[in-house]
Write a protein that holds these residues in place. Structure first.
Motif, short mmCIF file in Angstrom:
data_model
loop_
_atom_site.label_atom_id
_atom_site.label_comp_id
_atom_site.label_asym_id
_atom_site.label_seq_id
_atom_site.Cartn_x
_atom_site.Cartn_y
_atom_site.Cartn_z
N GLN A 199 -42.52 -19.70 28.11
CA GLN A 199 -41.19 -20.00 27.61
C GLN A 199 -40.96 -21.50 27.78
N ILE A 200 -40.42 -22.15 26.74
CA ILE A 200 -40.20 -23.59 26.82
C ILE A 200 -38.72 -23.92 26.62
N LYS A 201 -38.36 -25.04 27.19
CA LYS A 201 -37.02 -25.58 26.99
C LYS A 201 -37.18 -26.98 26.41
N MET A 202 -36.58 -27.19 25.25
CA MET A 202 -36.52 -28.51 24.65
C MET A 202 -35.11 -29.01 24.89
N ARG B 206 -18.17 -41.32 13.54
CA ARG B 206 -17.59 -40.94 12.26
C ARG B 206 -17.56 -39.42 12.13
N GLU B 207 -17.31 -38.93 10.97
CA GLU B 207 -17.23 -37.49 10.74
C GLU B 207 -18.64 -36.92 10.60
N THR B 208 -19.27 -36.72 11.73
CA THR B 208 -20.66 -36.30 11.77
C THR B 208 -20.77 -34.80 11.99
N LYS B 209 -21.71 -34.17 11.30
CA LYS B 209 -22.09 -32.79 11.56
C LYS B 209 -23.59 -32.81 11.78
N CYS B 210 -24.04 -32.47 12.98
CA CYS B 210 -25.47 -32.55 13.26
C CYS B 210 -25.89 -31.50 14.28
N GLN B 211 -27.19 -31.37 14.43
CA GLN B 211 -27.76 -30.41 15.37
C GLN B 211 -29.20 -30.77 15.66
N PHE C 206 -22.16 -29.70 16.24
CA PHE C 206 -20.93 -30.43 16.56
C PHE C 206 -20.53 -31.34 15.42
N GLN C 207 -19.23 -31.60 15.35
CA GLN C 207 -18.68 -32.43 14.31
C GLN C 207 -17.79 -33.50 14.92
N GLY C 208 -17.72 -34.65 14.27
CA GLY C 208 -16.85 -35.72 14.71
C GLY C 208 -17.52 -36.67 15.67
N LYS C 209 -16.72 -37.50 16.29
CA LYS C 209 -17.21 -38.52 17.21
C LYS C 209 -17.39 -37.92 18.60
N THR C 210 -18.55 -38.17 19.20
CA THR C 210 -18.81 -37.69 20.56
C THR C 210 -19.54 -38.77 21.34
N ASP C 211 -19.38 -38.73 22.65
CA ASP C 211 -20.19 -39.57 23.51
C ASP C 211 -21.50 -38.83 23.77
N TRP C 212 -22.37 -39.38 24.59
CA TRP C 212 -23.65 -38.73 24.88
C TRP C 212 -23.41 -37.36 25.50
N ASN C 213 -24.04 -36.32 24.92
CA ASN C 213 -24.00 -34.96 25.43
C ASN C 213 -25.41 -34.40 25.48
N TYR C 214 -25.61 -33.51 26.43
CA TYR C 214 -26.90 -32.86 26.64
C TYR C 214 -26.96 -31.57 25.82
N TYR C 215 -28.08 -31.35 25.13
CA TYR C 215 -28.31 -30.13 24.34
C TYR C 215 -29.69 -29.59 24.67
N SER C 216 -29.82 -28.26 24.65
CA SER C 216 -31.13 -27.66 24.91
C SER C 216 -31.30 -26.37 24.11
N ILE C 217 -32.56 -26.04 23.88
CA ILE C 217 -32.95 -24.80 23.21
C ILE C 217 -34.09 -24.21 24.02
N TRP D 31 -27.11 -40.65 17.17
CA TRP D 31 -28.20 -41.17 17.98
C TRP D 31 -28.79 -40.01 18.76
N VAL D 32 -30.10 -40.06 18.98
CA VAL D 32 -30.78 -39.06 19.81
C VAL D 32 -31.66 -39.81 20.80
N ASP D 33 -31.74 -39.28 22.03
CA ASP D 33 -32.51 -39.95 23.07
C ASP D 33 -33.04 -38.90 24.04
N ASN D 34 -34.14 -39.26 24.67
CA ASN D 34 -34.73 -38.48 25.77
C ASN D 34 -35.06 -37.03 25.42
N PHE D 35 -35.77 -36.81 24.33
CA PHE D 35 -36.30 -35.46 24.10
C PHE D 35 -37.21 -35.13 25.28
N LYS D 36 -37.16 -33.89 25.73
CA LYS D 36 -37.99 -33.45 26.84
C LYS D 36 -38.40 -32.00 26.61
N PHE D 37 -39.66 -31.69 26.94
CA PHE D 37 -40.17 -30.32 26.88
C PHE D 37 -40.62 -29.92 28.26
#
Length: 172
Positions: A65-68, A76-81, A104-115, A139-145
């Motif tokens: 099992q892996i976690k990314m 701006r009015e962003t919709k991303c994943q 998520f949509q709209g303006k956000t500061d740095w947030n952590y996401y995982s799958i 912006w995306v940073d620090n992908f980790k597996f």
């Protein structure tokens, strides 16, 4: 869809590549010295998208099992994943999770996401990336597996709550 290589290891794919850019940003980053920036130019409609993707062999994670995880920031009015996909040796998709419940949509500061996904023994390739829909800047940073314990539940819901047989086929 058109593709172009712009940053080592990453592939840029877009429905309209002239309306998006993918570049390194050395001014906005979560940690380190740079982040990846996916930016929509003026005039992008909500039907258009761009994604960055990377692929690698699944061999070290077979049967595990892996976690990314990664960090995202948007303006701006962003919709991303972010998304994670596992393919077999025929390049057919075995498992795919695109954070549908966490777009998520709209303006956000740095947030952590995982799958978190299981990597079946017949897996050959792992693909992952980040996608921007319509207008915005992300912006995306620090992908980790990392390998995780079997105790952690998967984030894909594809095989949960399924009936054993098809139901209500006549819509009554």
């Amino acid at each position: 869809m058109n593709k172009k290589e712009s940053i080592k290891g990453w592939e840029f794919i877009s429905s309209t590549p002239d309306l998006y850019t993918f570049e390194l940003d050395d001014k906005v980053f979560y940690s380190g010295r740079k982040s990846g920036l996916l930016n929509a130019k003026i005039g992008v409609s909500t039907r258009e998208f761009a994604t960055i993707v990377q692929r690698f062999q699944a061999s070290i994670y077979l049967g595990k099992q892996i976690k990314m995880s990664c960090y995202l920031k948007a303006e701006r009015e962003t919709k991303c994943q972010v998304w994670l996909q596992i393919n077999d040796s025929y390049d057919d998709i075995i498992i795919f999770n695109s954070m549908d419940n966490s777009i998520f949509q709209g303006k956000t500061d740095w947030n952590y996401y995982s799958i978190i996904l299981d990597v079946p023994k017949e897996s050959a390739c792992i693909l992952f990336g980040m996608q921007l829909f319509g207008a915005g800047k992300v912006w995306v940073d620090n992908f980790k597996f990392e390998e995780v314990s079997e105790i952690i539940s998967r984030t894909n819901n594809a095989d949960r709550n399924l009936s054993e047989q098809p139901i209500n086929l006549d819509f009554n």
